[in-house]
Design a protein around this motif. Sequence first.
Motif, mmCIF file in Angstrom:
data_model
loop_
_atom_site.group_PDB
_atom_site.id
_atom_site.type_symbol
_atom_site.label_atom_id
_atom_site.label_comp_id
_atom_site.label_asym_id
_atom_site.label_seq_id
_atom_site.Cartn_x
_atom_site.Cartn_y
_atom_site.Cartn_z
ATOM 1 N N PHE A 56 26.350 8.320 6.262
ATOM 2 C CA PHE A 56 27.805 8.147 6.310
ATOM 3 C C PHE A 56 28.180 6.715 5.974
ATOM 4 O O PHE A 56 27.532 5.777 6.423
ATOM 5 C CB PHE A 56 28.334 8.416 7.728
ATOM 6 C CG PHE A 56 28.427 9.862 8.102
ATOM 7 C CD1 PHE A 56 29.549 10.610 7.773
ATOM 8 C CD2 PHE A 56 27.401 10.467 8.806
ATOM 9 C CE1 PHE A 56 29.646 11.945 8.148
ATOM 10 C CE2 PHE A 56 27.482 11.803 9.177
ATOM 11 C CZ PHE A 56 28.606 12.539 8.845
ATOM 12 N N ARG A 57 29.240 6.566 5.213
ATOM 13 C CA ARG A 57 29.924 5.288 5.100
ATOM 14 C C ARG A 57 30.975 5.298 6.207
ATOM 15 O O ARG A 57 31.382 6.360 6.672
ATOM 16 C CB ARG A 57 30.612 5.146 3.744
ATOM 17 C CG ARG A 57 29.653 4.954 2.595
ATOM 18 C CD ARG A 57 30.470 4.669 1.333
ATOM 19 N NE ARG A 57 29.665 4.152 0.265
ATOM 20 C CZ ARG A 57 29.230 2.895 0.166
ATOM 21 N NH1 ARG A 57 29.536 2.026 1.091
ATOM 22 N NH2 ARG A 57 28.513 2.496 -0.839
ATOM 23 N N VAL A 58 31.422 4.129 6.642
ATOM 24 C CA VAL A 58 32.361 4.055 7.762
ATOM 25 C C VAL A 58 33.644 4.814 7.453
ATOM 26 O O VAL A 58 34.131 5.586 8.281
ATOM 27 C CB VAL A 58 32.658 2.583 8.135
ATOM 28 C CG1 VAL A 58 33.608 2.518 9.313
ATOM 29 C CG2 VAL A 58 31.383 1.839 8.444
ATOM 30 N N ARG A 59 34.183 4.638 6.270
ATOM 31 C CA ARG A 59 35.440 5.315 5.917
ATOM 32 C C ARG A 59 35.250 6.833 5.915
ATOM 33 O O ARG A 59 36.105 7.584 6.391
ATOM 34 C CB ARG A 59 35.936 4.834 4.553
ATOM 35 C CG ARG A 59 37.335 5.311 4.236
ATOM 36 C CD ARG A 59 37.926 4.603 3.027
ATOM 37 N NE ARG A 59 38.013 3.156 3.173
ATOM 38 C CZ ARG A 59 38.993 2.508 3.780
ATOM 39 N NH1 ARG A 59 39.971 3.179 4.324
ATOM 40 N NH2 ARG A 59 39.008 1.201 3.841
ATOM 41 N N ASP A 60 34.104 7.309 5.403
ATOM 42 C CA ASP A 60 33.826 8.744 5.409
ATOM 43 C C ASP A 60 33.715 9.274 6.841
ATOM 44 O O ASP A 60 34.197 10.366 7.151
ATOM 45 C CB ASP A 60 32.525 9.052 4.668
ATOM 46 C CG ASP A 60 32.588 8.660 3.201
ATOM 47 O OD1 ASP A 60 33.710 8.593 2.650
ATOM 48 O OD2 ASP A 60 31.521 8.404 2.615
#
Length: 104
Positions: free
Chosen positions: A58-62
């Motif tokens: 995961f990316r933080v925004r995702d």
Amino acid sequence: MLLTTALAETEARLAELTATRKVIDGLTPPDHATAPAETVTVYQRIVTTFNEHPGKVFRVRDLHEHLGLPTDEASINVTRSRLGRLVRQGLLEQPGRGRYQKRT
């Protein structure tokens, strides 16, 4: 003489602890709440998400979008900090810059 020195050191330490306790009591909210419930809930939601998707990166925004959290920069930075703590605690790993996944 040795006992007198030990007693003096112990009394000095006790005085330090008493002063520390006064400072802590002054910082503690009147209702003695330990942590805001929403903070605990967000951590639980983050950990649950990684447990449900153990191989996903995961990316933080995702992650914010997945959890339905606000995607403004301040909120993203708070979550980035939380994820960093989870990495240091050994629950998550960071396979790349800005990417997080469950530690296997």
